[in-house]
Design a protein around this motif. Structure first.
Motif, mmCIF file in Angstrom:
data_model
loop_
_atom_site.group_PDB
_atom_site.id
_atom_site.type_symbol
_atom_site.label_atom_id
_atom_site.label_comp_id
_atom_site.label_asym_id
_atom_site.label_seq_id
_atom_site.Cartn_x
_atom_site.Cartn_y
_atom_site.Cartn_z
ATOM 1 N N TRP A 54 0.829 -1.194 0.000
ATOM 2 C CA TRP A 54 0.000 0.000 0.000
ATOM 3 C C TRP A 54 0.867 1.249 0.000
ATOM 4 O O TRP A 54 1.978 1.238 0.485
ATOM 5 N N HIS A 73 -4.901 6.530 1.009
ATOM 6 C CA HIS A 73 -4.362 5.194 1.256
ATOM 7 C C HIS A 73 -4.704 4.348 0.028
ATOM 8 O O HIS A 73 -5.862 4.010 -0.178
ATOM 9 N N GLY A 75 -3.783 1.130 -3.022
ATOM 10 C CA GLY A 75 -3.167 -0.157 -3.281
ATOM 11 C C GLY A 75 -3.989 -1.366 -2.879
ATOM 12 O O GLY A 75 -3.472 -2.472 -2.836
ATOM 13 N N PHE A 76 -5.257 -1.192 -2.602
ATOM 14 C CA PHE A 76 -6.099 -2.329 -2.216
ATOM 15 C C PHE A 76 -6.609 -3.050 -3.454
ATOM 16 O O PHE A 76 -7.092 -2.428 -4.386
ATOM 17 N N ARG A 83 -8.202 -8.571 1.399
ATOM 18 C CA ARG A 83 -7.652 -7.209 1.345
ATOM 19 C C ARG A 83 -8.755 -6.163 1.509
ATOM 20 O O ARG A 83 -8.526 -5.098 2.069
ATOM 21 N N ARG A 87 -8.941 -3.349 4.371
ATOM 22 C CA ARG A 87 -9.252 -1.937 4.106
ATOM 23 C C ARG A 87 -10.329 -1.433 5.057
ATOM 24 O O ARG A 87 -10.234 -0.345 5.615
#
Length: 113
Positions: A54, A73, A75-76, A83, A87
């Motif tokens: 992330w 935030h 990169g999920f 994942r 989150r």
């Protein structure tokens, strides 16, 4: 101006969340920064069986006499249920702990003699 760097690294530990595949260990690397404005860090779960990667970008913007903090935030994986659960868990932590911390720190500073 945004400066890139890879020399600042550290590891954090937290409570493992087995249901989301989180081992509790996170490797962190500062990716970029702008002096007095924007740190960008990469957080990678240090678990080879369930890796995650992330990027968190904090941006400070002056608004009159105040400063606003923006947090992104990224990169999920939307196709990975574990994942997405991570989150959801982290979203609650950002809102309940991290975003309140600057205000609490300022309150402590104001109360100091």
């Amino acid at each position: 101006m945004l400066y890139t760097t890879t020399s600042v690294r550290y590891t954090t530990t937290s409570v493992p969340r087995p249901g989301s595949g989180f081992s509790g260990t996170v490797d962190v690397r500062v990716r970029a920064f702008a002096a007095r404005r924007t740190p960008r860090v990469r957080r990678a779960v240090a678990d080879p069986a369930r890796p995650a990667d992330w990027t968190i970008t904090w941006t400070l913007e002056q608004e009159g006499r105040a400063v606003r903090l923006f947090l992104v935030h990224e990169g999920f994986d939307p196709d990975d249920p574990a994942r997405l659960m991570a989150r959801k868990i982290m979203d609650g932590g950002w809102r309940s702990h991290v975003m309140r911390a600057p205000g609490k720190a300022l309150e402590r500073l104001v109360k100091q003699p």
